[in-house]
Design a protein around this motif. Structure first.
Motif, PDB file in Angstrom:
ATOM      1  N   PHE A  67     -34.894  34.320 -62.159  1.00 16.27           N
ATOM      2  CA  PHE A  67     -35.211  33.333 -61.126  1.00 16.27           C
ATOM      3  C   PHE A  67     -35.109  31.931 -61.696  1.00 16.27           C
ATOM      4  O   PHE A  67     -35.444  31.692 -62.854  1.00 16.27           O
ATOM      5  N   LYS A  68     -34.653  31.012 -60.862  1.00 12.37           N
ATOM      6  CA  LYS A  68     -34.643  29.588 -61.193  1.00 12.37           C
ATOM      7  C   LYS A  68     -35.683  28.936 -60.291  1.00 12.37           C
ATOM      8  O   LYS A  68     -35.608  29.056 -59.065  1.00 12.37           O
ATOM      9  N   ALA A  69     -36.665  28.281 -60.908  1.00 11.75           N
ATOM     10  CA  ALA A  69     -37.750  27.648 -60.150  1.00 11.75           C
ATOM     11  C   ALA A  69     -37.735  26.141 -60.385  1.00 11.75           C
ATOM     12  O   ALA A  69     -37.540  25.692 -61.509  1.00 11.75           O
ATOM     13  N   PHE A  70     -37.925  25.389 -59.307  1.00 11.91           N
ATOM     14  CA  PHE A  70     -37.988  23.941 -59.382  1.00 11.91           C
ATOM     15  C   PHE A  70     -39.406  23.486 -59.068  1.00 11.91           C
ATOM     16  O   PHE A  70     -40.022  23.964 -58.121  1.00 11.91           O
ATOM     17  N   PHE A  71     -39.900  22.571 -59.897  1.00 13.13           N
ATOM     18  CA  PHE A  71     -41.252  22.046 -59.742  1.00 13.13           C
ATOM     19  C   PHE A  71     -41.193  20.544 -59.536  1.00 13.13           C
ATOM     20  O   PHE A  71     -40.408  19.851 -60.199  1.00 13.13           O
ATOM     21  N   LEU A  72     -42.023  20.028 -58.632  1.00 13.79           N
ATOM     22  CA  LEU A  72     -42.209  18.594 -58.480  1.00 13.79           C
ATOM     23  C   LEU A  72     -43.442  18.211 -59.282  1.00 13.79           C
ATOM     24  O   LEU A  72     -44.501  18.816 -59.115  1.00 13.79           O
ATOM     25  N   VAL A  73     -43.299  17.213 -60.161  1.00 16.41           N
ATOM     26  CA  VAL A  73     -44.418  16.805 -61.019  1.00 16.41           C
ATOM     27  C   VAL A  73     -44.547  15.290 -61.019  1.00 16.41           C
ATOM     28  O   VAL A  73     -43.577  14.562 -60.835  1.00 16.41           O
ATOM     29  N   ARG A  74     -45.781  14.843 -61.227  1.00 20.45           N
ATOM     30  CA  ARG A  74     -46.049  13.415 -61.283  1.00 20.45           C
ATOM     31  C   ARG A  74     -47.304  13.178 -62.104  1.00 20.45           C
ATOM     32  O   ARG A  74     -48.265  13.941 -62.009  1.00 20.45           O
ATOM     33  N   LYS A  75     -47.295  12.137 -62.905  1.00 18.53           N
ATOM     34  CA  LYS A  75     -48.485  11.744 -63.655  1.00 18.53           C
ATOM     35  C   LYS A  75     -49.264  10.713 -62.847  1.00 18.53           C
ATOM     36  O   LYS A  75     -48.709  10.044 -61.980  1.00 18.53           O
ATOM     37  N   THR A  76     -50.542  10.575 -63.126  1.00 17.77           N
ATOM     38  CA  THR A  76     -51.409   9.666 -62.374  1.00 17.77           C
ATOM     39  C   THR A  76     -50.862   8.249 -62.371  1.00 17.77           C
ATOM     40  O   THR A  76     -50.858   7.594 -61.339  1.00 17.77           O
ATOM     41  N   ILE A  77     -50.365   7.789 -63.505  1.00 18.26           N
ATOM     42  CA  ILE A  77     -49.873   6.408 -63.570  1.00 18.26           C
ATOM     43  C   ILE A  77     -48.631   6.208 -62.715  1.00 18.26           C
ATOM     44  O   ILE A  77     -48.301   5.089 -62.359  1.00 18.26           O
ATOM     45  N   ASP A  78     -47.946   7.290 -62.352  1.00 21.56           N
ATOM     46  CA  ASP A  78     -46.733   7.179 -61.552  1.00 21.56           C
ATOM     47  C   ASP A  78     -47.005   7.176 -60.052  1.00 21.56           C
ATOM     48  O   ASP A  78     -46.084   7.009 -59.263  1.00 21.56           O
ATOM     49  N   PHE A  79     -48.267   7.366 -59.625  1.00 22.76           N
ATOM     50  CA  PHE A  79     -48.568   7.368 -58.201  1.00 22.76           C
ATOM     51  C   PHE A  79     -48.293   6.004 -57.570  1.00 22.76           C
ATOM     52  O   PHE A  79     -47.945   5.914 -56.404  1.00 22.76           O
ATOM     53  N   LYS A  80     -48.431   4.943 -58.355  1.00 26.08           N
ATOM     54  CA  LYS A  80     -48.174   3.605 -57.831  1.00 26.08           C
ATOM     55  C   LYS A  80     -46.693   3.393 -57.568  1.00 26.08           C
ATOM     56  O   LYS A  80     -46.309   2.695 -56.651  1.00 26.08           O
ATOM     57  N   THR A  81     -45.849   3.974 -58.394  1.00 23.49           N
ATOM     58  CA  THR A  81     -44.400   3.793 -58.246  1.00 23.49           C
ATOM     59  C   THR A  81     -43.761   4.938 -57.479  1.00 23.49           C
ATOM     60  O   THR A  81     -42.568   4.901 -57.210  1.00 23.49           O
ATOM     61  N   ASP A  82     -44.553   5.953 -57.143  1.00 19.61           N
ATOM     62  CA  ASP A  82     -44.059   7.142 -56.436  1.00 19.61           C
ATOM     63  C   ASP A  82     -42.920   7.799 -57.213  1.00 19.61           C
ATOM     64  O   ASP A  82     -41.926   8.222 -56.646  1.00 19.61           O
ATOM     65  N   SER A  83     -43.081   7.858 -58.526  1.00 16.42           N
ATOM     66  CA  SER A  83     -42.069   8.433 -59.399  1.00 16.42           C
ATOM     67  C   SER A  83     -42.346   9.914 -59.613  1.00 16.42           C
ATOM     68  O   SER A  83     -43.148  10.301 -60.455  1.00 16.42           O
TER      69      SER A  83
END
Length: 70
Positions: free
Chosen positions: A3-19
């Protein structure tokens, strides 16, 4: 099965830039229960690596033909 699985991840500091990053992992498992356990392990490991937001985006069985022939 593979299986190939894709995950969306973000660090707290990136919430401001929506990265949001999209990461890909490949798993070899024998059944669906093992797949669920591997996905849960990856989510926990990504959170331990400092990602505050981790979500499974998509998962495909790549060990079987998809039926898309050209």
């Amino acid at each position: 099965m593979i299986f190939k699985a894709f995950f969306l991840v973000r660090k707290t500091i990136d919430f401001k830039t929506d990265s949001t990053l999209r990461l890909c992992k490949v798993f070899a498992v024998e059944n669906g229960q093992q797949l669920e356990a591997r996905i849960a392990t990856v989510i926990n490991n990504l959170k331990a690596d400092g990602y505050n937001y981790v979500e499974l985006d998509d998962c495909w069985n790549i060990s079987e033909p998809s039926g898309f022939l050209r």
